[in-house]
Design an enzyme around this catalytic site. Structure first.
Site, mmCIF file in Angstrom:
data_model
loop_
_atom_site.group_PDB
_atom_site.id
_atom_site.type_symbol
_atom_site.label_atom_id
_atom_site.label_comp_id
_atom_site.label_asym_id
_atom_site.label_seq_id
_atom_site.Cartn_x
_atom_site.Cartn_y
_atom_site.Cartn_z
ATOM 1 N N LYS A 178 0.827 -1.210 0.000
ATOM 2 C CA LYS A 178 0.000 0.000 0.000
ATOM 3 C C LYS A 178 0.861 1.259 0.000
ATOM 4 C CE LYS A 178 -2.017 -1.125 3.911
ATOM 5 N NZ LYS A 178 -1.329 -2.406 4.181
ATOM 6 N N ARG A 190 -9.410 0.489 9.131
ATOM 7 C CA ARG A 190 -9.036 -0.896 9.405
ATOM 8 C C ARG A 190 -10.121 -1.629 10.171
ATOM 9 N NH1 ARG A 190 -3.015 0.254 9.088
ATOM 10 N NH2 ARG A 190 -1.960 -1.710 9.361
ATOM 11 N N ARG A 220 11.442 -5.570 4.846
ATOM 12 C CA ARG A 220 11.194 -4.142 4.547
ATOM 13 C C ARG A 220 12.240 -3.262 5.231
ATOM 14 N NH1 ARG A 220 5.277 -2.057 5.207
ATOM 15 N NH2 ARG A 220 5.373 -3.377 7.063
ATOM 16 N N ARG A 259 11.577 -1.434 10.836
ATOM 17 C CA ARG A 259 10.548 -1.163 11.836
ATOM 18 C C ARG A 259 10.561 -2.233 12.933
ATOM 19 N NH1 ARG A 259 5.093 -0.176 8.422
ATOM 20 N NH2 ARG A 259 4.269 -1.319 10.208
ATOM 21 N N ARG A 311 -0.259 -9.238 13.536
ATOM 22 C CA ARG A 311 -0.871 -8.217 12.672
ATOM 23 C C ARG A 311 -1.745 -8.871 11.602
ATOM 24 N NH1 ARG A 311 4.509 -5.424 10.967
ATOM 25 N NH2 ARG A 311 3.220 -4.212 9.537
HETATM 26 P P1 ADP Z 1 2.211 -1.889 3.205
HETATM 27 O O1 ADP Z 1 2.250 -0.378 3.148
HETATM 28 O O2 ADP Z 1 0.991 -2.452 2.538
HETATM 29 O O3 ADP Z 1 2.416 -2.444 4.582
HETATM 30 P P2 ADP Z 1 4.775 -1.676 1.785
HETATM 31 O O4 ADP Z 1 4.434 -0.812 0.614
HETATM 32 O O5 ADP Z 1 5.560 -1.055 2.868
HETATM 33 O O6 ADP Z 1 3.446 -2.412 2.348
HETATM 34 O O7 ADP Z 1 5.537 -2.966 1.222
HETATM 35 C C1 ADP Z 1 5.984 -4.009 2.109
HETATM 36 C C2 ADP Z 1 7.331 -4.527 1.623
HETATM 37 O O8 ADP Z 1 7.149 -5.247 0.397
HETATM 38 C C3 ADP Z 1 8.358 -3.422 1.335
HETATM 39 O O9 ADP Z 1 9.625 -3.868 1.718
HETATM 40 C C4 ADP Z 1 8.270 -3.234 -0.185
HETATM 41 O O10 ADP Z 1 9.503 -2.798 -0.746
HETATM 42 C C5 ADP Z 1 7.904 -4.638 -0.664
HETATM 43 N N1 ADP Z 1 7.017 -4.627 -1.843
HETATM 44 C C6 ADP Z 1 6.032 -3.752 -2.131
HETATM 45 N N2 ADP Z 1 5.429 -4.079 -3.298
HETATM 46 C C7 ADP Z 1 6.046 -5.206 -3.734
HETATM 47 C C8 ADP Z 1 5.882 -6.039 -4.898
HETATM 48 N N3 ADP Z 1 4.946 -5.775 -5.810
HETATM 49 N N4 ADP Z 1 6.694 -7.110 -5.019
HETATM 50 C C9 ADP Z 1 7.634 -7.388 -4.067
HETATM 51 N N5 ADP Z 1 7.850 -6.647 -2.976
HETATM 52 C C10 ADP Z 1 7.067 -5.560 -2.795
HETATM 53 P P1 AMP Z 2 1.097 0.223 9.192
HETATM 54 O O1 AMP Z 2 2.178 1.249 9.050
HETATM 55 O O2 AMP Z 2 -0.099 0.547 8.351
HETATM 56 O O3 AMP Z 2 1.584 -1.172 8.977
HETATM 57 O O4 AMP Z 2 0.583 0.323 10.701
HETATM 58 C C1 AMP Z 2 1.446 0.047 11.782
HETATM 59 C C2 AMP Z 2 0.647 -0.051 13.075
HETATM 60 O O5 AMP Z 2 0.030 1.214 13.362
HETATM 61 C C3 AMP Z 2 -0.493 -1.061 13.085
HETATM 62 O O6 AMP Z 2 -0.067 -2.384 13.365
HETATM 63 C C4 AMP Z 2 -1.381 -0.475 14.192
HETATM 64 O O7 AMP Z 2 -0.855 -0.752 15.475
HETATM 65 C C5 AMP Z 2 -1.248 1.026 13.951
HETATM 66 N N1 AMP Z 2 -2.276 1.508 12.986
HETATM 67 C C6 AMP Z 2 -2.054 2.020 11.750
HETATM 68 N N2 AMP Z 2 -3.211 2.357 11.155
HETATM 69 C C7 AMP Z 2 -4.196 2.032 12.037
HETATM 70 C C8 AMP Z 2 -5.624 2.108 12.010
HETATM 71 N N3 AMP Z 2 -6.285 2.577 10.942
HETATM 72 N N4 AMP Z 2 -6.302 1.695 13.104
HETATM 73 C C9 AMP Z 2 -5.668 1.232 14.189
HETATM 74 N N5 AMP Z 2 -4.340 1.102 14.279
HETATM 75 C C10 AMP Z 2 -3.600 1.504 13.215
#
Ligand code: ADP
Ligand code: AMP
Length: 217
Positions: A13, A88, A127, A160, A171
């Protein structure tokens, strides 16, 4: 364009939202990023959020809805925004509908990035994020040219605290219980599209842009 980027943790995302920000010049609103910034600053919000985040649980709805309400009222959201990681829960989705109605807006499109559960732990554990500009990389799927250093700004990369296997499992179970039901919530509204998130990053972007090119604002 008022966009909602949905998908399980690690689906891509944030990666895709960053690309759409550049293409459409609208802000990305990531509740996860907002909570991490608050933790770093040591604010009351950060203190409230940290324990939930470390445990892989959701921050309480009333706290999360409050920060999104404030953020969406800012001037830079007038021409649109990309919500990333919010809502969420069904309660958050109901609140979003109300907030947008109060602002005279509604969602243009809900984009759900689908990635099977078995891929998500590897994505999260690998990541890496730039401390300076927030760009997201992956040690295997999207490595930087120089290990540990951001390609865009030369900043240092970090991992992270919640991107470990145990917290990620929690999660993912929270996603299944609280967030997956939102697929049905939005499917009925006629603005829902699912994108195959297993494809290469640029192909996912291409598919998203293609969906958005046929969407009426
Ligand atoms: P989210 O925001 O949904 O938690 P991220 O955009 O941070 O996910 O992506 C999670 C991890 O996967 C990151 O390390 C990113 O570089 C990697 N990633 C994102 N899109 C792809 C893809 N299409 N193929 C492989 N790895 C990806
Ligand atoms: P993310 O960066 O989206 O993976 O979110 C990291 C963490 O932030 C999650 O595991 C939750 O603890 C908190 N968080 C992010 N967005 C939300 C949401 N919309 N509602 C509740 N907790 C959230």
């Amino acid at each position: 364009m008022q966009l909602l980027m949905m998908g399980p943790p690690g689906a891509g995302k944030g990666t895709q939202a960053a690309k759409l920000v550049k293409k459409f010049s609208i802000p990305q609103i990531s509740t996860g990023d907002m909570f991490r910034a608050a933790v770093k600053e040591g604010t009351e919000l950060g203190k409230a959020a940290k324990a939930c985040m470390d445990a892989g649980k959701l921050v309480p709805d009333e706290v999360t809805i409050g920060i999104v309400r404030e953020r969406l009222a800012k001037d830079d959201c007038k021409n649109g925004f990309i919500l990333d990681g919010f809502p969420r829960t069904v309660e958050q989705a109901d609140a979003l509908k109300k907030i947008l109605a109060e602002l005279g807006m509604k969602l243009t499109q809900v984009l759900n990035i689908h990635v099977p559960a078995e891929d998500l732990i590897e994505r999260a554990v690998g990541r890496r994020i730039c401390k300076n500009c927030g760009a997201t990389y992956h040690v295997k799927f999207h490595p930087t040219k120089v290990a540990g250093t951001c390609d865009d700004c030369g900043g240092e990369l970090y991992q992270r605290g919640d991107d470990n296997e145990a917290t990620m499992k929690k999660r993912l179970s929270v996603y299944e219980a609280s967030t997956r039901p939102l697929i049905d919530y939005y499917k009925g509204a006629g603005i829902y599209t699912e994108i195959d998130g297993r494809q290469a990053i640029d192909k996912v972007t291409e598919d998203l842009v293609s969906v958005l090119s046929s969407v009426k604002d």
